[in-house]
Enzyme design. Structure first.
Site, mmCIF file in Angstrom:
data_model
loop_
_atom_site.group_PDB
_atom_site.id
_atom_site.type_symbol
_atom_site.label_atom_id
_atom_site.label_comp_id
_atom_site.label_asym_id
_atom_site.label_seq_id
_atom_site.Cartn_x
_atom_site.Cartn_y
_atom_site.Cartn_z
ATOM 1 N N TYR A 1 0.850 -1.204 0.000
ATOM 2 C CA TYR A 1 0.000 0.000 0.000
ATOM 3 C C TYR A 1 0.873 1.237 0.000
ATOM 4 O O TYR A 1 1.899 1.280 0.681
ATOM 5 C CB TYR A 1 -0.898 0.023 1.244
ATOM 6 C CG TYR A 1 -2.345 -0.207 0.891
ATOM 7 C CD1 TYR A 1 -2.982 0.636 -0.010
ATOM 8 C CD2 TYR A 1 -3.065 -1.253 1.443
ATOM 9 C CE1 TYR A 1 -4.303 0.423 -0.357
ATOM 10 C CE2 TYR A 1 -4.384 -1.469 1.097
ATOM 11 C CZ TYR A 1 -4.999 -0.619 0.183
ATOM 12 O OH TYR A 1 -6.292 -0.819 -0.164
ATOM 13 N N GLU B 1 -0.576 4.879 -0.430
ATOM 14 C CA GLU B 1 -1.354 6.105 -0.679
ATOM 15 C C GLU B 1 -0.464 7.323 -0.452
ATOM 16 O O GLU B 1 0.346 7.356 0.482
ATOM 17 C CB GLU B 1 -2.589 6.141 0.221
ATOM 18 C CG GLU B 1 -3.618 5.123 -0.240
ATOM 19 C CD GLU B 1 -4.883 5.112 0.606
ATOM 20 O OE1 GLU B 1 -5.113 6.049 1.381
ATOM 21 O OE2 GLU B 1 -5.645 4.139 0.472
ATOM 22 N N ASP C 1 -6.623 12.843 -25.049
ATOM 23 C CA ASP C 1 -6.510 11.450 -24.623
ATOM 24 C C ASP C 1 -5.804 10.713 -25.763
ATOM 25 O O ASP C 1 -6.416 10.348 -26.765
ATOM 26 C CB ASP C 1 -7.918 10.900 -24.380
ATOM 27 C CG ASP C 1 -7.928 9.408 -24.076
ATOM 28 O OD1 ASP C 1 -6.878 8.765 -24.197
ATOM 29 O OD2 ASP C 1 -9.013 8.897 -23.742
ATOM 30 N N THR D 1 -3.588 5.594 -21.823
ATOM 31 C CA THR D 1 -3.330 4.281 -21.259
ATOM 32 C C THR D 1 -1.872 3.968 -21.568
ATOM 33 O O THR D 1 -1.229 4.654 -22.371
ATOM 34 C CB THR D 1 -4.226 3.199 -21.893
ATOM 35 O OG1 THR D 1 -4.099 3.285 -23.313
ATOM 36 C CG2 THR D 1 -5.678 3.377 -21.496
ATOM 37 N N LYS E 1 -1.323 0.161 -24.916
ATOM 38 C CA LYS E 1 -1.663 0.005 -26.344
ATOM 39 C C LYS E 1 -0.372 0.124 -27.155
ATOM 40 O O LYS E 1 0.519 -0.694 -26.975
ATOM 41 C CB LYS E 1 -2.736 1.030 -26.724
ATOM 42 C CG LYS E 1 -4.031 0.816 -25.924
ATOM 43 C CD LYS E 1 -5.140 1.749 -26.369
ATOM 44 C CE LYS E 1 -6.451 1.415 -25.679
ATOM 45 N NZ LYS E 1 -6.758 2.293 -24.532
ATOM 46 N N ARG F 1 -1.271 -2.862 -18.421
ATOM 47 C CA ARG F 1 -2.596 -2.237 -18.530
ATOM 48 C C ARG F 1 -2.728 -1.188 -17.431
ATOM 49 O O ARG F 1 -2.847 -1.519 -16.251
ATOM 50 C CB ARG F 1 -3.707 -3.269 -18.353
ATOM 51 C CG ARG F 1 -3.629 -4.450 -19.290
ATOM 52 C CD ARG F 1 -4.903 -5.239 -19.227
ATOM 53 N NE ARG F 1 -5.959 -4.441 -19.802
ATOM 54 C CZ ARG F 1 -6.150 -4.289 -21.108
ATOM 55 N NH1 ARG F 1 -5.356 -4.895 -21.966
ATOM 56 N NH2 ARG F 1 -7.124 -3.533 -21.553
#
Ligand code: DSN
Length: 434
Positions: free
Chosen positions: A60, A62, A210, A236, A239, A245
């Site tokens: 974790y 954060e 985008d 992203t 691609k 991903r």
């Protein structure tokens, strides 16, 4: 931990969960034996795969490097800083002080954070219509983007099937959007980012691009960059960029704090540190000189495939392609996109059915298929393979009701695929039918 738990904990996947292990094995074979031509998919390197499967999945973290809400983040900070620095280097433009946030889990969350950084609930946004190649998160009524904001759309022209920037300008003047969004999931032409910024400035809007589909082409210099034109660029990473991903936001320094707050705590809790590590590895790969050659070859393959399909009598939307993908109007020959997807799947060629602009058919039975070359280019295929693939596509569509012909093509496809091996642990020719 008891001895019994300890031993279960240490079992390899094949013994711990044979059902999942078998599905992974079958998927590995499927990826190896077929031709992956979904425009938004690619194959990551062994190194990216290893980082994505690393023990960072346990952590974790954060917050941001040096400002975490959890202890034990010293090595997390190392990989997040590497990812941020490499992303900035990869998309650097002289004179632009770029900020990178590498924590978005996906492109949708990158877009949500970008909107949250500059928009209030109910503000007007202007994006490319989904039915004309845009993305759900650019204002579709079923997406958060169409529910939280007032969506308006531009389209492609009916005659050219390309974006008409004069028309975009008229719509922007009429609708007064606070944000104009560029980028697409199914648009095969070069984007004019400079023109879009002029339009945005004229109406007092911010420009968000985008670049998910074309990020690898941008990184490799095979498509103009939106950096320096758009105040925020989202993407992203899986691609054409060929990473895990995931998502990424780039922005001007003056929006850095707003974007960081919008990603965490605005949209997400803890980042997926194993995926941040894998992004760092992918960005390093994309910074190597051979990535530019890869990006150029994606486009060369796409153009070769498009020309070969056209020579075979297939209508390509907008008459061709400038990037990694094309839309084929199979309905112009009486075939639904859904039928084409099925037939090509039986022949070992994976594509997706796709609406074409001004489609009279419904989304689940549209008129087109979307075909892309990034994944096959990663495998080392070039123009000559594209010519052969165009012949197979034509034959498979013509023989879509003849399973024997489709099975024969599948065999030929598998033979060619074996000449372009994917992963070291899958190098031996695969002969097992799944
Ligand atoms: N679903 C992606 C695509 O296939 O283009 C876009 O997010």
């Amino acid at each position: 931990m008891t001895d019994r738990a300890q031993s279960a904990f240490a079992l390899p996947l094949a013994q711990a969960d044979p059902e999942v292990a078998a599905a992974i094995e079958h998927e590995t074979l499927r990826q190896h034996e077929g031709l992956e031509m979904i425009a938004s998919e690619n194959f990551v390197s062994e190194a990216v795969l290893e980082a994505a499967g690393s023990v960072f999945t346990n952590k974790y973290a954060e917050g941001y490097p040096g400002r975490r809400y959890y202890g034990g983040c010293e090595f997390t900070d190392v990989v997040e800083n590497l990812a941020r620095d490499r992303a900035k280097q990869l998309f650097a433009v002289p004179g632009v002080a770029l900020h990178a946030n590498v924590q978005p889990h996906s492109g949708s969350q990158a877009n949500a954070a970008a909107y949250m950084a500059v928009l209030e609930h109910g503000d007007t946004i202007l994006g490319l219509d989904l039915a004309h190649g845009g993305h759900l998160t650019h204002g579709h009524k079923l997406s958060f983007s169409g529910k939280q904001f007032r969506p308006t759309f531009y389209t492609v022209r009916k005659d050219t099937e390309r974006i008409d920037y004069d028309e975009l300008e008229s719509i922007a003047v009429r609708e007064h959007p606070k944000v104009i969004i560029g980028g697409a999931s199914a648009y095969s032409r070069i984007w004019e980012f400079g023109r879009m910024r002029q339009i945005a400035d004229k109406v007092g809007a911010k420009l968000i691009i985008d670049m998910a589909h074309i990020a690898g082409l941008v990184a490799g210099g095979a498509h103009p960059t939106p950096v320096g034109h758009a105040q925020i660029v989202t993407t992203t990473t899986h691609k054409t960029l060929r990473g895990p991903r995931s998502g990424l936001v780039l922005c001007d320094q003056e929006l850095a704090a707003a974007v960081d707050r919008a990603v965490f705590p605005g949209q997400q809790g803890g980042p997926l540190v194993h995926i941040v590590a894998a992004k760092a590895v992918a960005f390093k790969e994309a910074l190597q000189p051979d990535f530019a050659a890869y990006a150029r070859q994606i486009v060369a393959n796409s153009k070769a495939l498009s020309a070969a399909l056209q020579a075979g009598g297939w209508r390509i939307i907008s008459g061709g392609t400038d990037n990694h993908m094309m839309l084929v109007d199979v309905f112009s020959q009486g075939i639904l996109g859904s039928e084409a997807e099925l037939a090509l799947g039986k022949a070992g060629i994976t594509v997706n059915k796709n609406a074409i602009p001004y489609d009279a058919n419904p989304p689940l039975k549209p008129s087109g298929i979307r075909v892309g070359t990034p994944a096959l280019t990663t495998r080392g295929m070039k123009e000559s393979e594209m010519h052969q693939i165009a012949l197979w596509i034509g034959k498979a569509l013509e023989s879509r009701n003849d399973d024997a012909v489709l099975a024969r093509i599948r065999g030929e496809v598998g033979e060619m695929a074996n000449h372009f091996p994917l992963y070291a642990w899958r190098r031996e020719p695969v002969t097992t039918a799944v």
